[in-house]
Design a protein around this motif. Structure first.
Motif, PDB file in Angstrom:
ATOM      1  N   UNK A 236       0.790  -1.378   0.026  1.00 22.54           N
ATOM      2  CA  UNK A 236      -0.094  -0.057   0.001  1.00 22.54           C
ATOM      3  C   UNK A 236       0.967   1.293   0.017  1.00 22.54           C
ATOM      4  N   UNK A 237       2.148   1.236   0.033  1.00 18.22           N
ATOM      5  CA  UNK A 237       2.878   2.150   0.100  1.00 18.22           C
ATOM      6  C   UNK A 237       3.277   2.842  -1.304  1.00 18.22           C
ATOM      7  N   UNK A 238       4.297   3.743  -1.054  1.00 19.68           N
ATOM      8  CA  UNK A 238       5.031   4.331  -2.557  1.00 19.68           C
ATOM      9  C   UNK A 238       3.911   4.820  -3.390  1.00 19.68           C
ATOM     10  N   UNK A 239       2.908   5.626  -2.760  1.00 20.34           N
ATOM     11  CA  UNK A 239       2.039   6.633  -3.453  1.00 20.34           C
ATOM     12  C   UNK A 239       0.628   5.835  -3.836  1.00 20.34           C
ATOM     13  N   UNK A 240       0.707   4.485  -3.553  1.00 15.40           N
ATOM     14  CA  UNK A 240      -0.635   3.939  -4.285  1.00 15.40           C
ATOM     15  C   UNK A 240      -2.047   4.304  -3.486  1.00 15.40           C
ATOM     16  N   UNK A 246       1.001   5.358   3.419  1.00 12.09           N
ATOM     17  CA  UNK A 246      -0.538   5.317   3.795  1.00 12.09           C
ATOM     18  C   UNK A 246      -0.661   5.924   5.207  1.00 12.09           C
ATOM     19  N   UNK A 247       0.307   5.832   5.891  1.00 11.85           N
ATOM     20  CA  UNK A 247       0.159   6.368   7.362  1.00 11.85           C
ATOM     21  C   UNK A 247       0.115   7.880   7.374  1.00 11.85           C
ATOM     22  N   UNK A 248       0.890   8.417   6.234  1.00  6.48           N
ATOM     23  CA  UNK A 248       0.976   9.966   6.168  1.00  6.48           C
ATOM     24  C   UNK A 248      -0.479  10.531   5.835  1.00  6.48           C
TER      25      UNK A 248
END
Length: 407
Positions: A236-240, A246-248
């Motif tokens: 789910x990270x790297x902009x997806x 995603x925590x951001x």
């Protein structure tokens, strides 16, 4: 005729048959042989074109054949590929600075894969507890229906009995709570709990996003009890999901975070990050290592990918096209009685069917569309982050045709 010349003249079925003679049967592969790719499209050895909504399972964020990434890797191949972590290299420093900035974390350890990143993350939490509290008999709380990898350490925190059952004797002191159920987590806490690990969006488990209240509640439990919070942002990270991580998006920061997949956009590389607070009381020299991890080729990929993300405003593009993908999936769910609902965040979406979807996915391949599943009755949509609205329309048309053919 040498082997290379013979393979050029082989049919797809010959490729498949010969592969099955030499490969371990750990995958149920679709009956196509892919040859090359460009952007959001892949081509098989017969030249047939496929719209790719799998992206190597959320890996190819920049699409296939990105020229800037390929050129950077070629240049690095001519300079230096591997020297081991006995030495510093320029690509390692550049990747570390850019990655920690993007992750808003303080320290990073590069790995060769997502599973290795999870191994390092959990290992770091155990070492932190050992340093701060003493003793070694600590427990980790993970989530049911989670997926963190298939190595033994990553498997130990994977909440899916199908994957764990044959290896359960080696899976360690792990308890499983219900995702998005804070009381379920609270009920498992003991003075031996050292970490809670979860995916902000469960991928393999069915495309389930965490709720704001759940993430905030788990963060509070960790703070109140001296427990480390680990986020698995491998998929789910790297902009997806419309933020770099995603925590951001939720504003709930972990103590340790694992990443991989799109981090290298096809080059095998992962990472686990941590805050300075954790790093100061966790892994030290000799506690952890990897021969290939953080090599100049892999870290060149990381550095270049992050540059492209920033220059091409990849996350802005995700936030522009994701609502359109959601709209088209909602239209499909209203059009077909066999679809129960859709859910997800950003360009990580799922269509939930009332029946198994294997035949629909196979028919979609015939229609020139590649799709992934998440369980038996969910189609997962994780296209390249460069996907366009026109390509989303193409996907919807081809999927609709596949559903009709399977009714």
């Amino acid at each position: 005729m040498n082997i290379t010349e013979r393979m050029i003249h082989m049919t797809q079925q010959q490729y498949i048959d010969e592969s099955e003679q030499v490969l371990l049967h750990t995958y149920t592969r679709y009956q196509i042989v892919l040859d090359h790719g460009e952007g959001a499209y892949l081509y098989d050895t017969d030249g047939k074109k496929y719209l790719d909504f799998v992206a190597g399972i959320a890996v190819h964020a920049l699409g296939h054949g990105n020229r800037e990434l390929a050129d950077a890797l070629k240049q690095q191949l001519d300079r230096l590929v591997h020297v081991s972590n006995l030495y510093y290299t320029v690509p390692l420093l550049e990747a570390a600075k850019k990655a920690t900035k993007a992750a808003q974390m303080d320290r990073v350890f590069f790995t060769n894969s997502g599973a290795e990143a999870i191994e390092g993350a959990v290992k770091s939490a155990l070492k932190y507890a050992y340093t701060v509290k003493g003793g070694t008999d600590y427990e980790v709380i993970a989530m049911n229906h989670s997926f963190h990898g298939r190595t033994l350490g990553a498997l130990s925190v994977t909440g899916n009995e199908k994957y764990r059952a044959p290896f359960a004797a080696f899976c360690g002191a792990v308890k499983f709570a219900e995702f998005n159920d804070l009381e379920s987590v609270r009920s498992l806490l003991t003075d031996k709990t050292c970490a809670i690990i979860l995916e902000p969006v469960q991928g393999e488990g069915g495309i389930y996003p965490a709720s704001q209240a759940f993430l905030e509640g788990v963060r509070k439990l960790c703070d109140e009890n001296g427990i480390l919070l680990i986020f698995d942002e491998i998929q789910c990270g790297m902009g997806r999901t419309g933020a770099m991580f995603t925590w951001q998006r939720f504003g709930v920061k972990p103590d340790i975070m694992a990443a991989a997949k799109a981090l290298g956009c096809g080059i095998p590389v992962g990472a686990f990050f941590m805050t300075e607070k954790v790093a100061g009381k966790s892994l030290t020299a000799g506690d952890h290592g990897s021969t290939y991890a953080g090599n100049p080729l892999a870290t060149t990929a990381v550095s270049t990918v992050l540059d492209i993300y920033e220059r091409n405003h990849i996350i802005d593009h995700v936030n522009e096209v994701a609502p359109y993908l959601e709209k088209k999936l909602q239209e499909l769910s209203e059009q077909f009685e066999c679809i129960e609902t859709h859910r997800g965040i950003g360009l990580m979406q799922g269509l939930v069917f009332k029946k198994p979807v294997a035949d629909i996915v196979k028919q979609a391949i015939q229609n020139g569309l590649l799709l992934a599943t998440a369980g038996t009755n969910i189609i997962r949509f994780v296209p390249p982050l460069i996907i366009t609205k026109e390509q989303i329309d193409e996907m919807a048309d081809k999927l609709a045709a596949a559903i009709k053919a399977c009714q």
